[in-house]
Design an enzyme around this catalytic site. Sequence first.
Site, PDB file in Angstrom:
ATOM      1  N   ASP A 144     127.079   7.587  43.529  1.00 38.54           N
ATOM      2  CA  ASP A 144     127.037   8.646  42.407  1.00 38.54           C
ATOM      3  C   ASP A 144     128.300   8.915  41.764  1.00 38.54           C
ATOM      4  OD1 ASP A 144     124.289  10.747  42.094  1.00 38.54           O
ATOM      5  OD2 ASP A 144     125.933  11.258  40.937  1.00 38.54           O
ATOM      6  N   ASP A 154     117.236   6.385  42.183  1.00 44.59           N
ATOM      7  CA  ASP A 154     116.743   7.742  41.888  1.00 44.59           C
ATOM      8  C   ASP A 154     117.582   8.277  40.584  1.00 44.59           C
ATOM      9  OD1 ASP A 154     114.925   9.496  41.863  1.00 44.59           O
ATOM     10  OD2 ASP A 154     115.821  10.915  43.026  1.00 44.59           O
ATOM     11  N   TRP A 161     117.660  11.313  49.478  1.00 44.20           N
ATOM     12  CA  TRP A 161     117.463   9.989  49.843  1.00 44.20           C
ATOM     13  C   TRP A 161     118.161   9.551  50.892  1.00 44.20           C
ATOM     14  CZ3 TRP A 161     115.043   6.321  45.541  1.00 44.20           C
ATOM     15  CH2 TRP A 161     113.896   7.207  44.843  1.00 44.20           C
ATOM     16  N   ASP A 208     130.707   5.805  38.380  1.00 43.98           N
ATOM     17  CA  ASP A 208     129.661   5.606  37.511  1.00 43.98           C
ATOM     18  C   ASP A 208     129.317   4.168  37.526  1.00 43.98           C
ATOM     19  OD1 ASP A 208     128.284   5.325  35.269  1.00 43.98           O
ATOM     20  OD2 ASP A 208     129.586   6.377  33.804  1.00 43.98           O
ATOM     21  N   LYS A 262     113.311   4.769  40.126  1.00 44.82           N
ATOM     22  CA  LYS A 262     112.487   5.922  39.330  1.00 44.82           C
ATOM     23  C   LYS A 262     112.428   5.404  37.712  1.00 44.82           C
ATOM     24  CE  LYS A 262     114.478   9.887  38.598  1.00 44.82           C
ATOM     25  NZ  LYS A 262     114.941  11.215  39.116  1.00 44.82           N
TER      26      LYS A 262
HETATM   27  C1  LIG Z   1     117.623  13.119  40.617  1.00 35.22           C
HETATM   28  S1  LIG Z   1     119.282  12.944  41.162  1.00 35.22           S
HETATM   29  C2  LIG Z   1     119.193  11.978  42.322  1.00 35.22           C
HETATM   30  C3  LIG Z   1     118.637  12.843  43.778  1.00 35.22           C
HETATM   31  C4  LIG Z   1     118.769  11.976  44.871  1.00 35.22           C
HETATM   32  N1  LIG Z   1     117.759  10.819  45.267  1.00 35.22           N
HETATM   33  C5  LIG Z   1     118.395  13.066  46.156  1.00 35.22           C
HETATM   34  O1  LIG Z   1     117.449  12.825  46.847  1.00 35.22           O
HETATM   35  O2  LIG Z   1     119.278  14.004  46.320  1.00 35.22           O
HETATM   36  C6  LIG Z   1     119.846  11.688  39.869  1.00 35.22           C
HETATM   37  C7  LIG Z   1     121.325  11.547  40.224  1.00 35.22           C
HETATM   38  O3  LIG Z   1     121.470  10.170  39.024  1.00 35.22           O
HETATM   39  C8  LIG Z   1     123.033  10.259  39.112  1.00 35.22           C
HETATM   40  N2  LIG Z   1     123.377   9.364  38.000  1.00 35.22           N
HETATM   41  C9  LIG Z   1     122.898   9.192  36.901  1.00 35.22           C
HETATM   42  N3  LIG Z   1     123.729   8.252  36.089  1.00 35.22           N
HETATM   43  C10 LIG Z   1     124.339   7.614  36.850  1.00 35.22           C
HETATM   44  C11 LIG Z   1     125.440   6.610  36.777  1.00 35.22           C
HETATM   45  N4  LIG Z   1     125.565   5.909  35.643  1.00 35.22           N
HETATM   46  N5  LIG Z   1     126.285   6.199  37.858  1.00 35.22           N
HETATM   47  C12 LIG Z   1     125.856   6.725  39.047  1.00 35.22           C
HETATM   48  N6  LIG Z   1     125.223   8.096  39.381  1.00 35.22           N
HETATM   49  C13 LIG Z   1     124.452   8.287  38.095  1.00 35.22           C
HETATM   50  C14 LIG Z   1     123.134  11.709  38.702  1.00 35.22           C
HETATM   51  O4  LIG Z   1     124.676  12.045  38.979  1.00 35.22           O
HETATM   52  C15 LIG Z   1     122.350  12.384  39.723  1.00 35.22           C
HETATM   53  O5  LIG Z   1     122.968  13.124  40.897  1.00 35.22           O
END
Ligand SMILES: C[S@@+](CC[C@H](N)C(=O)[O-])C[C@H]1O[C@@H](n2cnc3c(N)ncnc32)[C@H](O)[C@@H]1O
Length: 237
Positions: free
Chosen positions: A112, A152, A86, A128, A192
């Site tokens: 992320d 996402d 993205w 986080d 999402k």
């Molecule tokens: C489906 S992936 C995203 C893909 C991304 N949009 C792309 O196009 O490459 C979901 C991401 O959300 C991140 N994530 C989930 N919970 C999170 C949090 N509390 N803080 C930061 N990142 C988080 C995960 O580490 C993961 O990399």
Amino acid sequence: MAKLTSVKSKLITGRDLKVRLKTAKGRKISSTRWLERQLNDPFVKQAKIEGYRSRSAFKILELNKKFGFLVPGARVLDLGCAPGGWSQIASKKTNSAFTKKNKKRGFVLGVDFNYVAPIEGVQLATLDFLKDGASQRVKELIGQKVNVVMSDMAPPSSGHKKTDHLRIINLCEEAAYFAFEVLESGGTFVAKVLAGGAESGLQKILKKNFTIVSNVKPMSSRSDSSEKFVVAKGFRL
Ligand SMILES: C[S@@+](CC[C@H](N)C(=O)[O-])C[C@H]1O[C@@H](n2cnc3c(N)ncnc32)[C@H](O)[C@@H]1O
């Protein structure tokens, strides 16, 4: 850039021969199926060809084609950005790498908890988003209000559908409340969600704060996934 429809038509006509894998020693059947699905997925193939880090790049391309929120000069916050699909699209569309000198320069911050390899035109932060102090840090990094907040974010799958649904809605609500603090008037929120019942509260909050709230299932989103996207436009300050 390949047309999304041509990528999808390959999927429908099955023009590419299907790869079938034999189960390998030590590999679970579910892993074999996952691998098989990856190898046969035209969006995975196309992402490789285009140099996108994820097939998700096609989802934001589709959403942007329909709603037009990533424009040259736009300031964007990309939550849950790893591995970076993205953010790559956001960088290109907003001109944040300033490759087009005749157009306004945008700004993209990707966040992320996983490390993300550098992307041209994208500032990256490994944190986080749910941890104390994270939102303050993100505010410092963006420095001023943004035009787009996109999320996402998805927690690692627990294998329990209901739990995953509640977790993702929680992430989405956190992202939405943060968006209310950092969006410019008229801004856009994209996130999402998973269909499963608990998302109606989120819809209510968004409808109060934005002029238009749409729910979309992009064609690049797997049809067997309950994932969908909410796009809220016209933030009211
Ligand atoms: C489906 S992936 C995203 C893909 C991304 N949009 C792309 O196009 O490459 C979901 C991401 O959300 C991140 N994530 C989930 N919970 C999170 C949090 N509390 N803080 C930061 N990142 C988080 C995960 O580490 C993961 O990399």
